[in-house]
Design a protein around this motif. Structure first.
Motif, PDB file in Angstrom:
ATOM      1  N   VAL A  41     -96.092 -23.900  77.339  1.00 17.68           N
ATOM      2  CA  VAL A  41     -96.191 -24.919  76.287  1.00 17.68           C
ATOM      3  C   VAL A  41     -97.073 -24.366  75.173  1.00 17.68           C
ATOM      4  O   VAL A  41     -98.222 -23.995  75.426  1.00 17.68           O
ATOM      5  N   GLU A  42     -96.516 -24.264  73.966  1.00 20.73           N
ATOM      6  CA  GLU A  42     -97.311 -23.827  72.811  1.00 20.73           C
ATOM      7  C   GLU A  42     -97.936 -25.062  72.181  1.00 20.73           C
ATOM      8  O   GLU A  42     -97.266 -26.089  72.029  1.00 20.73           O
ATOM      9  N   VAL A  43     -99.198 -24.949  71.844  1.00 18.23           N
ATOM     10  CA  VAL A  43     -99.922 -26.091  71.282  1.00 18.23           C
ATOM     11  C   VAL A  43    -100.222 -25.795  69.817  1.00 18.23           C
ATOM     12  O   VAL A  43    -100.855 -24.783  69.504  1.00 18.23           O
ATOM     13  N   ALA A  96    -101.994 -27.138  66.294  1.00 12.81           N
ATOM     14  CA  ALA A  96    -102.905 -28.106  65.672  1.00 12.81           C
ATOM     15  C   ALA A  96    -102.742 -27.972  64.166  1.00 12.81           C
ATOM     16  O   ALA A  96    -102.648 -26.856  63.636  1.00 12.81           O
ATOM     17  N   ARG A  97    -102.666 -29.109  63.486  1.00 19.78           N
ATOM     18  CA  ARG A  97    -102.468 -29.101  62.028  1.00 19.78           C
ATOM     19  C   ARG A  97    -103.525 -29.955  61.337  1.00 19.78           C
ATOM     20  O   ARG A  97    -103.781 -31.086  61.774  1.00 19.78           O
ATOM     21  N   ASN A  98    -104.084 -29.390  60.262  1.00 17.43           N
ATOM     22  CA  ASN A  98    -105.029 -30.142  59.433  1.00 17.43           C
ATOM     23  C   ASN A  98    -104.406 -30.541  58.103  1.00 17.43           C
ATOM     24  O   ASN A  98    -104.801 -31.536  57.497  1.00 17.43           O
ATOM     25  N   THR A 128     -97.591 -28.684  56.279  1.00 14.16           N
ATOM     26  CA  THR A 128     -96.793 -27.572  55.746  1.00 14.16           C
ATOM     27  C   THR A 128     -95.821 -27.129  56.843  1.00 14.16           C
ATOM     28  O   THR A 128     -95.781 -27.728  57.925  1.00 14.16           O
ATOM     29  N   GLY A 129     -95.052 -26.103  56.565  1.00 13.88           N
ATOM     30  CA  GLY A 129     -94.216 -25.469  57.584  1.00 13.88           C
ATOM     31  C   GLY A 129     -93.160 -26.391  58.169  1.00 13.88           C
ATOM     32  O   GLY A 129     -92.581 -27.232  57.473  1.00 13.88           O
ATOM     33  N   THR A 130     -92.936 -26.232  59.483  1.00 15.82           N
ATOM     34  CA  THR A 130     -91.843 -26.980  60.123  1.00 15.82           C
ATOM     35  C   THR A 130     -92.115 -28.485  60.145  1.00 15.82           C
ATOM     36  O   THR A 130     -91.182 -29.272  60.245  1.00 15.82           O
ATOM     37  N   LEU A 131     -93.379 -28.873  60.052  1.00 19.65           N
ATOM     38  CA  LEU A 131     -93.691 -30.315  60.022  1.00 19.65           C
ATOM     39  C   LEU A 131     -93.004 -30.956  58.814  1.00 19.65           C
ATOM     40  O   LEU A 131     -92.374 -32.013  58.918  1.00 19.65           O
ATOM     41  N   GLY A 186     -85.505 -21.591  70.746  1.00 18.87           N
ATOM     42  CA  GLY A 186     -86.219 -21.714  69.467  1.00 18.87           C
ATOM     43  C   GLY A 186     -87.493 -22.538  69.579  1.00 18.87           C
ATOM     44  O   GLY A 186     -87.871 -23.224  68.621  1.00 18.87           O
ATOM     45  N   ASP A 187     -88.199 -22.459  70.721  1.00 19.52           N
ATOM     46  CA  ASP A 187     -89.477 -23.175  70.921  1.00 19.52           C
ATOM     47  C   ASP A 187     -89.397 -24.634  70.462  1.00 19.52           C
ATOM     48  O   ASP A 187     -90.128 -25.053  69.549  1.00 19.52           O
ATOM     49  N   PRO A 188     -88.531 -25.454  71.083  1.00 16.15           N
ATOM     50  CA  PRO A 188     -88.366 -26.834  70.580  1.00 16.15           C
ATOM     51  C   PRO A 188     -89.602 -27.706  70.776  1.00 16.15           C
ATOM     52  O   PRO A 188     -90.357 -27.534  71.742  1.00 16.15           O
ATOM     53  N   VAL A 218    -105.450 -24.187  57.949  1.00 12.54           N
ATOM     54  CA  VAL A 218    -104.402 -25.197  57.703  1.00 12.54           C
ATOM     55  C   VAL A 218    -103.773 -25.650  59.013  1.00 12.54           C
ATOM     56  O   VAL A 218    -103.666 -26.848  59.288  1.00 12.54           O
ATOM     57  N   ASP A 219    -103.356 -24.690  59.830  1.00 11.18           N
ATOM     58  CA  ASP A 219    -102.792 -25.001  61.153  1.00 11.18           C
ATOM     59  C   ASP A 219    -102.815 -23.739  62.006  1.00 11.18           C
ATOM     60  O   ASP A 219    -103.107 -22.645  61.507  1.00 11.18           O
ATOM     61  N   PHE A 220    -102.515 -23.890  63.282  1.00 17.53           N
ATOM     62  CA  PHE A 220    -102.497 -22.727  64.184  1.00 17.53           C
ATOM     63  C   PHE A 220    -101.802 -23.096  65.485  1.00 17.53           C
ATOM     64  O   PHE A 220    -101.618 -24.275  65.796  1.00 17.53           O
ATOM     65  N   PRO A 273    -103.845 -13.933  61.885  1.00 18.82           N
ATOM     66  CA  PRO A 273    -102.993 -14.415  60.790  1.00 18.82           C
ATOM     67  C   PRO A 273    -101.511 -14.538  61.187  1.00 18.82           C
ATOM     68  O   PRO A 273    -100.723 -15.128  60.457  1.00 18.82           O
ATOM     69  N   ASP A 274    -101.141 -13.989  62.364  1.00 19.44           N
ATOM     70  CA  ASP A 274     -99.779 -14.217  62.880  1.00 19.44           C
ATOM     71  C   ASP A 274     -99.617 -15.625  63.436  1.00 19.44           C
ATOM     72  O   ASP A 274     -98.511 -16.146  63.491  1.00 19.44           O
ATOM     73  N   THR A 275    -100.718 -16.206  63.913  1.00 20.41           N
ATOM     74  CA  THR A 275    -100.613 -17.481  64.640  1.00 20.41           C
ATOM     75  C   THR A 275    -101.322 -18.642  63.930  1.00 20.41           C
ATOM     76  O   THR A 275    -101.359 -19.747  64.471  1.00 20.41           O
ATOM     77  N   CYS A 276    -101.930 -18.344  62.785  1.00 17.65           N
ATOM     78  CA  CYS A 276    -102.649 -19.389  62.023  1.00 17.65           C
ATOM     79  C   CYS A 276    -102.149 -19.385  60.582  1.00 17.65           C
ATOM     80  O   CYS A 276    -101.646 -18.375  60.098  1.00 17.65           O
ATOM     81  N   ARG A 277    -102.373 -20.492  59.895  1.00 19.36           N
ATOM     82  CA  ARG A 277    -102.215 -20.469  58.433  1.00 19.36           C
ATOM     83  C   ARG A 277    -103.612 -20.567  57.825  1.00 19.36           C
ATOM     84  O   ARG A 277    -104.378 -21.493  58.154  1.00 19.36           O
ATOM     85  N   PHE A 278    -103.906 -19.593  56.960  1.00 19.57           N
ATOM     86  CA  PHE A 278    -105.193 -19.543  56.269  1.00 19.57           C
ATOM     87  C   PHE A 278    -104.935 -19.605  54.758  1.00 19.57           C
ATOM     88  O   PHE A 278    -104.175 -18.776  54.244  1.00 19.57           O
ATOM     89  N   PHE A 290     -95.264 -12.973  54.789  1.00 21.95           N
ATOM     90  CA  PHE A 290     -94.064 -12.305  55.312  1.00 21.95           C
ATOM     91  C   PHE A 290     -92.888 -13.291  55.364  1.00 21.95           C
ATOM     92  O   PHE A 290     -91.807 -13.000  54.860  1.00 21.95           O
ATOM     93  N   ARG A 291     -93.153 -14.490  55.938  1.00 20.20           N
ATOM     94  CA  ARG A 291     -92.064 -15.480  56.064  1.00 20.20           C
ATOM     95  C   ARG A 291     -91.424 -15.772  54.709  1.00 20.20           C
ATOM     96  O   ARG A 291     -90.213 -15.907  54.600  1.00 20.20           O
ATOM     97  N   LYS A 292     -92.273 -15.884  53.664  1.00 16.84           N
ATOM     98  CA  LYS A 292     -91.782 -16.337  52.349  1.00 16.84           C
ATOM     99  C   LYS A 292     -91.659 -15.214  51.336  1.00 16.84           C
ATOM    100  O   LYS A 292     -91.548 -15.480  50.132  1.00 16.84           O
TER     101      LYS A 292
HETATM  102  P1  5GP Z   1     -94.805 -24.089  62.017  1.00 16.65           P
HETATM  103  O1  5GP Z   1     -94.356 -24.980  63.158  1.00 16.65           O
HETATM  104  O2  5GP Z   1     -95.157 -24.865  60.795  1.00 16.65           O
HETATM  105  O3  5GP Z   1     -93.875 -22.944  61.778  1.00 16.65           O
HETATM  106  O4  5GP Z   1     -96.158 -23.395  62.538  1.00 16.65           O
HETATM  107  C1  5GP Z   1     -97.359 -24.094  62.725  1.00 16.65           C
HETATM  108  C2  5GP Z   1     -98.457 -23.094  63.048  1.00 16.65           C
HETATM  109  O5  5GP Z   1     -98.262 -22.555  64.353  1.00 16.65           O
HETATM  110  C3  5GP Z   1     -98.490 -21.888  62.110  1.00 16.65           C
HETATM  111  O6  5GP Z   1     -99.845 -21.502  61.948  1.00 16.65           O
HETATM  112  C4  5GP Z   1     -97.716 -20.819  62.853  1.00 16.65           C
HETATM  113  O7  5GP Z   1     -98.197 -19.537  62.532  1.00 16.65           O
HETATM  114  C5  5GP Z   1     -98.007 -21.168  64.312  1.00 16.65           C
HETATM  115  N1  5GP Z   1     -96.842 -20.948  65.181  1.00 16.65           N
HETATM  116  C6  5GP Z   1     -95.951 -21.862  65.597  1.00 16.65           C
HETATM  117  N2  5GP Z   1     -95.040 -21.319  66.422  1.00 16.65           N
HETATM  118  C7  5GP Z   1     -95.358 -20.036  66.543  1.00 16.65           C
HETATM  119  C8  5GP Z   1     -94.785 -18.936  67.260  1.00 16.65           C
HETATM  120  O8  5GP Z   1     -93.808 -19.055  68.013  1.00 16.65           O
HETATM  121  N3  5GP Z   1     -95.391 -17.721  67.087  1.00 16.65           N
HETATM  122  C9  5GP Z   1     -96.482 -17.570  66.286  1.00 16.65           C
HETATM  123  N4  5GP Z   1     -97.011 -16.342  66.154  1.00 16.65           N
HETATM  124  N5  5GP Z   1     -97.058 -18.572  65.615  1.00 16.65           N
HETATM  125  C10 5GP Z   1     -96.508 -19.795  65.736  1.00 16.65           C
END
Ligand code: 5GP
Length: 238
Positions: free
Chosen positions: A89-91, A93-95, A98-101, A128-130, A174-176, A196-201, A215-217
């Motif tokens: 389970v990936e957790v 946290a968002r402050n 942005t992103g998928t939210l 796709g990590d639902p 921002v989130d992680f 910086p791969d797993t957080c938004r700064f 990279f994403r954008k």
């Molecule tokens: P979002 O769901 O908006 O794409 O991501 C929210 C936050 O979680 C972002 O900081 C993003 O980097 C991190 N995140 C979400 N899913 C993954 C993942 O599968 N791999 C990595 N590296 N980061 C993730």
């Protein structure tokens, strides 16, 4: 401690066993992926920066009472960690929104939330990590209730510790995404990486993106952003 048997290769790291069955050796790779690996690249030096950044952040969190898998960094791209079984389970946290939210719910980008929002996703690349609910995690046995409560508590503590720390460096957290695992004795440990791969700064003054969104954008200068995060952390004495 040396690499013994190759165990696993993920999108950003490789893991080996060591002579000590309770310790794994992690190598940080230069590869960078986004959108569930639909977009891929390799950037020389990225693995080193994430290893330096994640090691420093795990040390900081451990120093503030967070139970983690991190043991020590052994060189520029390797670190030793406690051998854990990762909870699938990936957790998140968002402050700030942005992103998928925003994509998923159509909410405006850049809104500061009145309190941190925690989301759970099933760690499954093929799906796709639902996004899942707490009930999914419990009813399918991906976590126990006790683990889930601890996971939420630790995630909120990590959020407040890191938000305050990064703000002192002029950076908005921002989130992680966090991952957790259990060691041989069943202890719940914060695992994986924080980078910086797993957080938004976002830079507090300029709003510059200092993370994988470059990279994403296709914003350019991805490595420069990671270097800037490390420059500020290493200058902070942490
Ligand atoms: P979002 O769901 O908006 O794409 O991501 C929210 C936050 O979680 C972002 O900081 C993003 O980097 C991190 N995140 C979400 N899913 C993954 C993942 O599968 N791999 C990595 N590296 N980061 C993730």
């Amino acid at each position: 401690m040396k690499k013994k048997e190759f165990l696993y290769e993920g999108k950003a790291k490789k893991i080996w066993t060591t002579d000590d069955p309770s310790v794994y050796l992690v190598e940080y790779k230069n590869s960078l992926t986004a959108f569930n690996a639909a977009k891929k690249d390799s950037i020389e030096g990225k693995g080193r920066l994430n290893n330096l950044i994640s090691s420093a952040l795990f040390e900081y969190l451990a120093g503030h009472g967070i139970p983690t898998h991190f043991i020590r960094r052994i060189d520029e791209i390797h670190q030793l960690v406690r051998a854990v079984k990762i909870i699938p389970v990936e957790v998140i946290a968002r402050n700030i929104t942005t992103g998928t939210l925003c994509k998923r719910l159509g909410v405006e980008e850049g809104i500061r939330l009145p309190r941190p929002l925690i989301e759970l996703c099933l760690k499954d690349d093929a799906l796709g990590d639902p996004l899942i609910t707490e009930d999914h995690a419990l009813l399918f046995g991906w976590t126990t209730e006790e683990q889930l409560n601890k996971i939420k508590e630790i995630t909120l503590k990590v959020n407040s510790l890191l938000s305050e720390y990064f703000l002192s460096l002029g950076i908005v957290l921002v989130d992680f995404k966090l991952e957790f695992g259990t060691d041989g004795e069943g202890n719940l440990l914060l695992s994986d990486e924080i980078s910086p791969d797993t957080c938004r700064f976002w830079d507090r003054d300029t709003n510059d993106r200092l993370d994988k969104d470059r990279f994403r954008k296709d914003l350019g200068n991805v490595l420069g952003a990671y270097e800037e995060i490390w420059r500020r952390i290493s200058g902070s004495g942490k």
